[in-house]
Design a protein around this motif. Sequence first.
Motif, mmCIF file in Angstrom:
data_model
loop_
_atom_site.group_PDB
_atom_site.id
_atom_site.type_symbol
_atom_site.label_atom_id
_atom_site.label_comp_id
_atom_site.label_asym_id
_atom_site.label_seq_id
_atom_site.Cartn_x
_atom_site.Cartn_y
_atom_site.Cartn_z
ATOM 1 N N ASN A 37 10.230 6.565 -0.780
ATOM 2 C CA ASN A 37 9.627 7.892 -0.585
ATOM 3 C C ASN A 37 8.429 7.780 0.364
ATOM 4 O O ASN A 37 8.047 6.664 0.755
ATOM 5 C CB ASN A 37 9.209 8.519 -1.933
ATOM 6 N N GLY A 38 7.843 8.924 0.694
ATOM 7 C CA GLY A 38 6.727 8.920 1.653
ATOM 8 C C GLY A 38 5.485 8.250 1.087
ATOM 9 O O GLY A 38 4.726 7.601 1.822
ATOM 10 N N SER A 39 5.265 8.402 -0.208
ATOM 11 C CA SER A 39 4.101 7.754 -0.833
ATOM 12 C C SER A 39 4.248 6.238 -0.766
ATOM 13 O O SER A 39 3.271 5.515 -0.504
ATOM 14 C CB SER A 39 3.988 8.187 -2.302
ATOM 15 N N ASN A 92 3.392 5.006 2.655
ATOM 16 C CA ASN A 92 1.948 4.859 2.873
ATOM 17 C C ASN A 92 1.420 3.585 2.220
ATOM 18 O O ASN A 92 0.657 2.828 2.833
ATOM 19 C CB ASN A 92 1.207 6.086 2.306
ATOM 20 N N THR A 146 -5.437 16.530 2.975
ATOM 21 C CA THR A 146 -4.256 15.665 2.975
ATOM 22 C C THR A 146 -3.580 15.707 1.623
ATOM 23 O O THR A 146 -3.984 16.434 0.719
ATOM 24 C CB THR A 146 -4.636 14.212 3.354
ATOM 25 N N TRP A 147 -2.543 14.898 1.517
ATOM 26 C CA TRP A 147 -1.835 14.725 0.253
ATOM 27 C C TRP A 147 -2.449 13.520 -0.470
ATOM 28 O O TRP A 147 -2.852 12.559 0.180
ATOM 29 C CB TRP A 147 -0.352 14.472 0.568
ATOM 30 N N THR A 205 -1.401 10.925 -2.078
ATOM 31 C CA THR A 205 -0.882 9.561 -1.869
ATOM 32 C C THR A 205 -1.042 9.095 -0.425
ATOM 33 O O THR A 205 -0.521 8.059 -0.038
ATOM 34 C CB THR A 205 0.587 9.427 -2.317
ATOM 35 N N THR A 262 -3.673 12.481 9.005
ATOM 36 C CA THR A 262 -2.512 13.216 8.476
ATOM 37 C C THR A 262 -2.224 14.330 9.469
ATOM 38 O O THR A 262 -3.123 15.134 9.757
ATOM 39 C CB THR A 262 -2.849 13.839 7.102
ATOM 40 N N ASP A 294 -0.097 9.553 9.212
ATOM 41 C CA ASP A 294 0.772 10.009 8.128
ATOM 42 C C ASP A 294 1.485 11.240 8.685
ATOM 43 O O ASP A 294 0.894 12.314 8.804
ATOM 44 C CB ASP A 294 -0.074 10.342 6.898
ATOM 45 N N SER A 317 8.182 11.353 5.228
ATOM 46 C CA SER A 317 8.749 11.634 3.900
ATOM 47 C C SER A 317 10.049 12.405 4.075
ATOM 48 O O SER A 317 10.129 13.315 4.905
ATOM 49 C CB SER A 317 7.782 12.486 3.082
ATOM 50 N N PHE A 349 11.439 13.827 1.249
ATOM 51 C CA PHE A 349 11.605 14.543 -0.018
ATOM 52 C C PHE A 349 12.235 15.902 0.271
ATOM 53 O O PHE A 349 12.042 16.481 1.337
ATOM 54 C CB PHE A 349 10.240 14.701 -0.719
ATOM 55 N N HIS A 365 11.316 18.773 2.874
ATOM 56 C CA HIS A 365 10.741 18.301 4.137
ATOM 57 C C HIS A 365 11.802 18.487 5.235
ATOM 58 O O HIS A 365 12.916 18.912 4.962
ATOM 59 C CB HIS A 365 10.319 16.835 4.011
ATOM 60 N N GLY A 402 12.855 9.783 -0.241
ATOM 61 C CA GLY A 402 12.996 8.820 0.851
ATOM 62 C C GLY A 402 11.763 8.844 1.730
ATOM 63 O O GLY A 402 11.001 9.818 1.724
#
Length: 387
Positions: A56-58, A61, A86-87, A89, A131, A157, A181, A183, A186, A193
Amino acid sequence: MIKLIKSSFHREADTKRALADFVLSHDVFSMTEQCAAFETAFAAKQERAHAVFVANGSAANLLLIQALLNQGTLRRGDRVGFSALTWPTNVMPLIQLGLEPVALDCELDTLNVSPETFEAHISQCKALWLTNVLGFCDDLVALRSRCEERGVLLLEDNCEALGSRMHGTLLGNFGAASTFSFFVGHHLSTIEGGMVCTDDEELYHQLLVARAHGWDRSLPATARAALRAEAGVDDFYAKYTFYDLAYNVRPTEINGFIGNQQIRYWDEIVQRRASNFALFHAAMTGNDDFHQLDVSHMDCVSNFAMPVVCRTPQLAEKYRAAFEAADVEIRPVIAGDVTQQPFYRKYVKDDAGRPHARLVHTAGFYFGNNPELTDDELATLRELLRG
Ligand SMILES: Cc1ncc(COP(=O)(O)O)c(C=O)c1O
Protein backbone atom coordinates in the motif's frame (compact mmCIF):
# COMPACT_ATOMS: atom_id res chain seq x y z
CA MET A 1 -25.84 10.14 -3.53
CA ILE A 2 -22.72 11.50 -5.27
CA LYS A 3 -20.28 9.24 -3.52
CA LEU A 4 -16.61 9.90 -2.92
CA ILE A 5 -15.72 6.51 -4.39
CA LYS A 6 -18.06 5.17 -7.04
CA SER A 7 -16.42 1.85 -7.84
CA SER A 8 -13.52 -0.40 -6.88
CA PHE A 9 -12.00 -0.36 -10.37
CA HIS A 10 -12.21 1.56 -13.61
CA ARG A 11 -14.36 -0.48 -16.03
CA GLU A 12 -15.30 -2.60 -13.08
CA ALA A 13 -17.32 -5.37 -14.75
CA ASP A 14 -14.52 -6.23 -17.23
CA THR A 15 -11.91 -6.14 -14.47
CA LYS A 16 -13.93 -8.39 -12.14
CA ARG A 17 -14.53 -10.93 -14.91
CA ALA A 18 -10.85 -11.00 -15.86
CA LEU A 19 -9.90 -11.33 -12.18
CA ALA A 20 -12.25 -14.27 -11.68
CA ASP A 21 -10.69 -16.05 -14.71
CA PHE A 22 -7.20 -15.29 -13.42
CA VAL A 23 -7.94 -16.74 -9.97
CA LEU A 24 -9.57 -19.86 -11.40
CA SER A 25 -6.70 -20.57 -13.77
CA HIS A 26 -3.75 -19.95 -11.42
CA ASP A 27 -2.36 -21.65 -8.32
CA VAL A 28 0.35 -19.31 -7.10
CA PHE A 29 -0.74 -15.94 -5.68
CA SER A 30 2.35 -14.79 -3.83
CA MET A 31 4.46 -12.10 -5.55
CA THR A 32 5.85 -13.24 -8.92
CA GLU A 33 5.21 -12.54 -12.64
CA GLN A 34 2.10 -10.34 -12.42
CA CYS A 35 3.75 -8.06 -9.86
CA ALA A 36 6.96 -7.89 -11.93
CA ALA A 37 4.99 -7.07 -15.10
CA PHE A 38 3.07 -4.33 -13.29
CA GLU A 39 6.34 -2.81 -12.05
CA THR A 40 7.73 -2.73 -15.59
CA ALA A 41 4.56 -1.21 -17.02
CA PHE A 42 4.29 1.35 -14.21
CA ALA A 43 7.93 2.46 -14.52
CA ALA A 44 7.39 2.98 -18.26
CA LYS A 45 4.18 5.03 -17.80
CA GLN A 46 5.69 7.04 -14.96
CA GLU A 47 8.85 7.60 -17.05
CA ARG A 48 11.14 6.30 -14.29
CA ALA A 49 13.92 3.70 -14.42
CA HIS A 50 12.69 1.59 -11.49
CA ALA A 51 9.40 0.83 -9.75
CA VAL A 52 8.98 -1.34 -6.64
CA PHE A 53 5.44 -2.60 -5.98
CA VAL A 54 4.34 -2.88 -2.33
CA ALA A 55 1.28 -3.60 -0.19
CA ASN A 56 0.00 0.00 0.00
CA GLY A 57 1.01 3.66 -0.16
CA SER A 58 1.80 3.84 3.55
CA ALA A 59 4.15 0.87 3.17
CA ALA A 60 5.74 2.65 0.18
CA ASN A 61 6.51 5.65 2.42
CA LEU A 62 7.88 3.50 5.24
CA LEU A 63 9.95 1.42 2.85
CA LEU A 64 11.42 4.46 1.11
CA ILE A 65 12.59 6.05 4.36
CA GLN A 66 14.00 2.71 5.60
CA ALA A 67 15.85 2.13 2.31
CA LEU A 68 17.37 5.64 2.45
CA LEU A 69 18.57 4.93 6.01
CA ASN A 70 19.98 1.54 4.97
CA GLN A 71 21.73 3.23 2.05
CA GLY A 72 23.23 5.86 4.39
CA THR A 73 21.68 8.71 2.41
CA LEU A 74 19.69 9.64 5.52
CA ARG A 75 20.84 9.10 9.10
CA ARG A 76 18.88 8.90 12.32
CA GLY A 77 18.45 12.39 13.75
CA ASP A 78 18.48 14.11 10.35
CA ARG A 79 15.91 16.84 9.97
CA VAL A 80 13.41 16.33 7.20
CA GLY A 81 11.09 19.09 5.98
CA PHE A 82 7.61 17.80 5.13
CA SER A 83 4.25 19.25 4.07
CA ALA A 84 2.09 20.01 7.13
CA LEU A 85 -0.98 19.42 4.95
CA THR A 86 -0.59 15.70 4.36
CA TRP A 87 -1.73 12.21 5.17
CA PRO A 88 -0.52 10.82 8.55
CA THR A 89 1.44 7.92 7.08
CA ASN A 90 3.54 10.43 5.17
CA VAL A 91 5.16 11.77 8.36
CA MET A 92 4.74 8.72 10.62
CA PRO A 93 7.75 6.89 9.11
CA LEU A 94 9.96 9.89 9.96
CA ILE A 95 8.94 9.63 13.60
CA GLN A 96 9.05 5.82 13.65
CA LEU A 97 12.53 5.67 12.13
CA GLY A 98 14.18 8.31 14.28
CA LEU A 99 14.27 11.29 11.94
CA GLU A 100 13.25 14.77 13.01
CA PRO A 101 10.21 16.09 11.15
CA VAL A 102 10.11 19.80 10.31
CA ALA A 103 6.54 20.79 9.38
CA LEU A 104 6.18 23.32 6.54
CA ASP A 105 3.00 25.30 5.93
CA CYS A 106 1.21 25.20 2.59
CA GLU A 107 0.06 28.04 0.34
CA LEU A 108 -3.69 28.53 0.11
CA ASP A 109 -3.66 28.83 -3.69
CA THR A 110 -1.64 25.63 -4.36
CA LEU A 111 -2.18 23.63 -1.12
CA ASN A 112 1.54 22.86 -1.30
CA VAL A 113 4.84 24.05 0.15
CA SER A 114 6.29 27.02 -1.73
CA PRO A 115 10.00 27.73 -2.35
CA GLU A 116 9.66 30.82 -0.09
CA THR A 117 8.38 28.78 2.86
CA PHE A 118 11.05 26.13 2.37
CA GLU A 119 13.79 28.77 2.12
CA ALA A 120 13.21 29.75 5.78
CA HIS A 121 14.00 26.15 6.83
CA ILE A 122 16.46 25.01 4.18
CA SER A 123 19.57 25.36 6.33
CA GLN A 124 18.27 22.84 8.89
CA CYS A 125 16.93 20.24 6.45
CA LYS A 126 18.80 17.23 5.06
CA ALA A 127 15.77 16.29 2.98
CA LEU A 128 12.48 17.73 1.73
CA TRP A 129 9.60 15.21 1.71
CA LEU A 130 6.83 16.89 -0.26
CA THR A 131 3.24 15.71 -0.60
CA ASN A 132 1.72 16.62 -3.96
CA VAL A 133 -1.64 17.32 -2.33
CA LEU A 134 -4.72 16.27 -4.33
CA GLY A 135 -3.01 16.51 -7.71
CA PHE A 136 -1.57 20.00 -7.13
CA CYS A 137 1.97 21.26 -6.73
CA ASP A 138 3.69 24.55 -5.99
CA ASP A 139 6.77 25.60 -7.97
CA LEU A 140 8.45 22.18 -8.11
CA VAL A 141 10.97 23.41 -10.67
CA ALA A 142 12.26 26.09 -8.27
CA LEU A 143 12.12 23.73 -5.27
CA ARG A 144 14.13 21.12 -7.16
CA SER A 145 16.82 23.55 -8.23
CA ARG A 146 17.10 25.00 -4.70
CA CYS A 147 17.46 21.46 -3.30
CA GLU A 148 20.16 20.71 -5.87
CA GLU A 149 22.06 23.91 -5.01
CA ARG A 150 21.95 23.17 -1.27
CA GLY A 151 22.46 19.39 -1.41
CA VAL A 152 18.99 18.68 0.03
CA LEU A 153 17.47 15.34 -0.92
CA LEU A 154 14.06 15.93 -2.58
CA LEU A 155 11.40 13.21 -2.18
CA GLU A 156 7.77 13.23 -3.31
CA ASP A 157 4.75 11.53 -1.80
CA ASN A 158 2.75 11.34 -5.01
CA CYS A 159 -0.05 9.15 -3.61
CA GLU A 160 -2.63 11.80 -4.60
CA ALA A 161 -1.23 13.10 -7.87
CA LEU A 162 -0.75 10.35 -10.45
CA GLY A 163 -0.82 11.87 -13.93
CA SER A 164 -0.56 15.55 -12.93
CA ARG A 165 2.19 17.42 -14.79
CA MET A 166 4.19 20.62 -14.48
CA HIS A 167 6.44 21.94 -17.26
CA GLY A 168 6.05 18.64 -19.13
CA THR A 169 7.26 16.57 -16.16
CA LEU A 170 5.00 14.13 -14.35
CA LEU A 171 4.62 14.85 -10.65
CA GLY A 172 6.59 12.16 -8.89
CA ASN A 173 9.58 12.73 -11.19
CA PHE A 174 11.01 15.87 -9.60
CA GLY A 175 12.58 14.15 -6.60
CA ALA A 176 15.14 11.39 -6.17
CA ALA A 177 12.27 9.02 -5.38
CA SER A 178 8.48 9.12 -5.14
CA THR A 179 5.67 7.03 -3.72
CA PHE A 180 2.20 6.10 -5.01
CA SER A 181 -0.99 4.60 -3.57
CA PHE A 182 -3.37 2.28 -5.42
CA PHE A 183 -6.03 2.19 -2.70
CA VAL A 184 -9.60 2.08 -3.97
CA GLY A 185 -10.69 5.53 -5.08
CA HIS A 186 -7.18 6.64 -6.02
CA HIS A 187 -6.35 7.11 -9.72
CA LEU A 188 -5.42 3.46 -10.23
CA SER A 189 -6.87 0.88 -7.85
CA THR A 190 -5.38 -2.52 -7.03
CA ILE A 191 -7.70 -2.65 -3.94
CA GLU A 192 -4.63 -2.09 -1.75
CA GLY A 193 -1.27 -1.32 -3.30
CA GLY A 194 1.58 1.14 -3.54
CA MET A 195 4.75 1.84 -5.50
CA VAL A 196 8.13 3.47 -4.97
CA CYS A 197 9.82 4.92 -8.08
CA THR A 198 13.40 6.04 -8.53
CA ASP A 199 16.13 6.33 -11.16
CA ASP A 200 18.84 5.55 -8.59
CA GLU A 201 19.93 1.94 -9.10
CA GLU A 202 21.57 1.60 -5.70
CA LEU A 203 18.44 2.89 -3.94
CA TYR A 204 16.39 0.50 -6.07
CA HIS A 205 18.43 -2.42 -4.74
CA GLN A 206 17.98 -1.18 -1.16
CA LEU A 207 14.21 -1.02 -1.74
CA LEU A 208 14.14 -4.60 -3.05
CA VAL A 209 16.03 -5.86 0.01
CA ALA A 210 13.97 -3.86 2.54
CA ARG A 211 10.65 -4.84 0.92
CA ALA A 212 10.97 -8.51 1.87
CA HIS A 213 12.72 -9.60 5.07
CA GLY A 214 16.12 -8.15 4.16
CA TRP A 215 17.01 -11.06 1.91
CA ASP A 216 18.40 -10.82 -1.63
CA ARG A 217 15.86 -12.80 -3.66
CA SER A 218 14.40 -9.93 -5.69
CA LEU A 219 17.78 -8.44 -6.62
CA PRO A 220 19.15 -8.65 -10.16
CA ALA A 221 21.66 -11.54 -10.46
CA THR A 222 24.85 -9.45 -10.41
CA ALA A 223 23.82 -7.41 -7.35
CA ARG A 224 22.79 -10.64 -5.59
CA ALA A 225 26.10 -12.32 -6.39
CA ALA A 226 28.04 -9.31 -5.11
CA LEU A 227 26.13 -9.30 -1.79
CA ARG A 228 26.64 -13.04 -1.33
CA ALA A 229 30.35 -12.78 -2.08
CA GLU A 230 30.75 -9.91 0.38
CA ALA A 231 28.89 -11.79 3.12
CA GLY A 232 30.69 -15.05 2.25
CA VAL A 233 27.51 -17.13 2.02
CA ASP A 234 26.94 -20.12 -0.25
CA ASP A 235 23.72 -20.80 -2.18
CA PHE A 236 22.26 -22.91 0.64
CA TYR A 237 22.64 -20.28 3.38
CA ALA A 238 21.92 -17.40 1.01
CA LYS A 239 18.26 -18.44 1.05
CA TYR A 240 18.03 -17.42 4.70
CA THR A 241 20.63 -14.66 4.89
CA PHE A 242 19.26 -11.24 5.88
CA TYR A 243 21.37 -8.24 4.90
CA ASP A 244 19.65 -5.20 6.40
CA LEU A 245 16.65 -3.87 8.33
CA ALA A 246 13.48 -4.71 6.46
CA TYR A 247 9.75 -5.43 6.49
CA ASN A 248 7.51 -7.72 4.59
CA VAL A 249 5.40 -5.32 2.53
CA ARG A 250 5.04 -7.45 -0.59
CA PRO A 251 1.88 -7.24 -2.68
CA THR A 252 0.14 -10.36 -4.02
CA GLU A 253 -0.34 -11.59 -7.57
CA ILE A 254 -3.99 -10.62 -7.28
CA ASN A 255 -2.96 -6.98 -6.76
CA GLY A 256 -0.43 -7.33 -9.58
CA PHE A 257 -3.01 -8.77 -11.94
CA ILE A 258 -5.48 -5.96 -11.19
CA GLY A 259 -2.67 -3.42 -11.67
CA ASN A 260 -1.94 -4.83 -15.12
CA GLN A 261 -5.63 -4.56 -16.04
CA GLN A 262 -6.03 -1.03 -14.68
CA ILE A 263 -2.83 0.47 -16.06
CA ARG A 264 -4.25 0.06 -19.58
CA TYR A 265 -6.74 2.79 -18.61
CA TRP A 266 -4.12 5.20 -17.19
CA ASP A 267 -4.62 7.85 -19.90
CA GLU A 268 -8.41 7.55 -19.86
CA ILE A 269 -8.55 7.82 -16.05
CA VAL A 270 -6.13 10.75 -15.85
CA GLN A 271 -7.79 12.67 -18.69
CA ARG A 272 -11.30 12.21 -17.36
CA ARG A 273 -10.32 13.40 -13.91
CA ALA A 274 -8.39 16.32 -15.41
CA SER A 275 -11.38 17.42 -17.49
CA ASN A 276 -13.70 17.15 -14.45
CA PHE A 277 -11.19 19.23 -12.50
CA ALA A 278 -11.21 21.90 -15.23
CA LEU A 279 -15.02 22.12 -14.98
CA PHE A 280 -14.95 22.41 -11.18
CA HIS A 281 -12.15 24.95 -11.30
CA ALA A 282 -14.03 27.12 -13.81
CA ALA A 283 -17.19 26.96 -11.66
CA MET A 284 -15.29 28.05 -8.52
CA THR A 285 -13.37 30.83 -10.21
CA GLY A 286 -14.83 34.18 -9.25
CA ASN A 287 -16.78 32.86 -6.25
CA ASP A 288 -15.33 35.14 -3.57
CA ASP A 289 -16.46 32.81 -0.77
CA PHE A 290 -13.52 30.54 -1.71
CA HIS A 291 -9.76 30.87 -1.72
CA GLN A 292 -8.95 30.64 -5.42
CA LEU A 293 -6.67 27.89 -6.67
CA ASP A 294 -3.74 28.86 -8.89
CA VAL A 295 -2.89 26.11 -11.38
CA SER A 296 -1.45 28.42 -14.07
CA HIS A 297 1.98 26.76 -13.67
CA MET A 298 0.59 23.25 -14.26
CA ASP A 299 0.02 21.45 -17.59
CA CYS A 300 -2.39 18.92 -16.11
CA VAL A 301 -4.19 18.61 -12.77
CA SER A 302 -5.64 15.16 -12.21
CA ASN A 303 -7.06 14.55 -8.74
CA PHE A 304 -9.35 12.01 -7.12
CA ALA A 305 -11.03 14.56 -4.86
CA MET A 306 -11.74 18.24 -5.29
CA PRO A 307 -10.81 20.55 -2.40
CA VAL A 308 -12.82 23.63 -1.50
CA VAL A 309 -11.30 26.11 0.96
CA CYS A 310 -13.72 28.79 2.15
CA ARG A 311 -12.59 32.17 3.43
CA THR A 312 -14.05 31.54 6.90
CA PRO A 313 -15.22 28.54 8.95
CA GLN A 314 -18.74 30.08 8.91
CA LEU A 315 -18.80 30.01 5.10
CA ALA A 316 -17.50 26.43 5.23
CA GLU A 317 -20.45 25.47 7.43
CA LYS A 318 -22.83 26.98 4.88
CA TYR A 319 -21.25 25.16 1.90
CA ARG A 320 -20.85 21.84 3.74
CA ALA A 321 -24.56 21.99 4.58
CA ALA A 322 -25.44 22.79 0.95
CA PHE A 323 -23.35 19.89 -0.39
CA GLU A 324 -24.84 17.49 2.17
CA ALA A 325 -28.36 18.70 1.38
CA ALA A 326 -27.65 17.92 -2.29
CA ASP A 327 -26.59 14.40 -1.21
CA VAL A 328 -22.90 14.88 -2.01
CA GLU A 329 -20.46 12.92 0.16
CA ILE A 330 -17.79 15.22 1.60
CA ARG A 331 -14.75 14.84 3.88
CA PRO A 332 -12.10 17.06 5.52
CA VAL A 333 -9.14 17.96 3.26
CA ILE A 334 -6.90 15.04 4.24
CA ALA A 335 -5.45 15.44 7.74
CA GLY A 336 -5.40 19.25 7.74
CA ASP A 337 -2.40 20.58 9.65
CA VAL A 338 -1.11 17.15 10.63
CA THR A 339 0.85 18.65 13.54
CA GLN A 340 -2.52 19.20 15.28
CA GLN A 341 -3.44 15.51 15.06
CA PRO A 342 -3.29 13.56 18.36
CA PHE A 343 -0.52 11.19 17.21
CA TYR A 344 1.76 14.07 16.22
CA ARG A 345 1.21 15.98 19.46
CA LYS A 346 2.01 12.81 21.39
CA TYR A 347 5.43 12.35 19.81
CA VAL A 348 6.64 15.76 18.60
CA LYS A 349 6.95 18.97 20.62
CA ASP A 350 5.98 21.67 18.18
CA ASP A 351 3.72 24.56 19.09
CA ALA A 352 4.36 26.69 16.00
CA GLY A 353 1.17 27.30 14.07
CA ARG A 354 0.74 26.58 10.37
CA PRO A 355 -2.10 29.03 9.69
CA HIS A 356 -2.77 28.00 6.09
CA ALA A 357 -2.89 24.27 6.75
CA ARG A 358 -5.05 25.05 9.80
CA LEU A 359 -7.49 27.09 7.68
CA VAL A 360 -7.68 24.30 5.11
CA HIS A 361 -8.81 22.09 8.01
CA THR A 362 -11.27 24.48 9.66
CA ALA A 363 -12.71 26.03 6.50
CA GLY A 364 -12.26 23.29 3.93
CA PHE A 365 -13.78 20.05 2.65
CA TYR A 366 -13.53 17.88 -0.45
CA PHE A 367 -15.82 15.87 -2.66
CA GLY A 368 -15.00 13.04 -5.07
CA ASN A 369 -13.68 13.49 -8.59
CA ASN A 370 -13.87 10.21 -10.40
CA PRO A 371 -14.15 9.16 -14.03
CA GLU A 372 -17.69 7.80 -13.58
CA LEU A 373 -19.31 11.12 -12.66
CA THR A 374 -22.35 11.60 -14.90
CA ASP A 375 -23.24 14.82 -16.71
CA ASP A 376 -26.08 15.39 -14.23
CA GLU A 377 -23.76 14.91 -11.27
CA LEU A 378 -21.19 17.25 -12.80
CA ALA A 379 -23.90 19.85 -13.32
CA THR A 380 -25.04 19.54 -9.66
CA LEU A 381 -21.48 19.94 -8.40
CA ARG A 382 -20.78 22.97 -10.60
CA GLU A 383 -24.00 24.64 -9.45
CA LEU A 384 -23.00 24.11 -5.81
CA LEU A 385 -19.55 25.60 -6.49
CA ARG A 386 -21.01 28.69 -8.08
CA GLY A 387 -22.67 29.44 -4.71
C1 LIG B 1 -0.50 11.70 0.59
C2 LIG B 1 -0.76 10.28 0.97
N1 LIG B 1 0.28 9.51 1.36
C3 LIG B 1 0.10 8.23 1.71
C4 LIG B 1 -1.15 7.64 1.68
C5 LIG B 1 -1.30 6.21 2.10
O1 LIG B 1 -1.71 5.37 1.07
P1 LIG B 1 -2.45 3.99 1.42
O2 LIG B 1 -3.86 4.33 1.80
O3 LIG B 1 -2.37 3.21 0.15
O4 LIG B 1 -1.72 3.36 2.53
C6 LIG B 1 -2.25 8.39 1.29
C7 LIG B 1 -3.60 7.77 1.27
O5 LIG B 1 -4.55 8.25 0.75
C8 LIG B 1 -2.06 9.74 0.92
O6 LIG B 1 -3.09 10.52 0.57
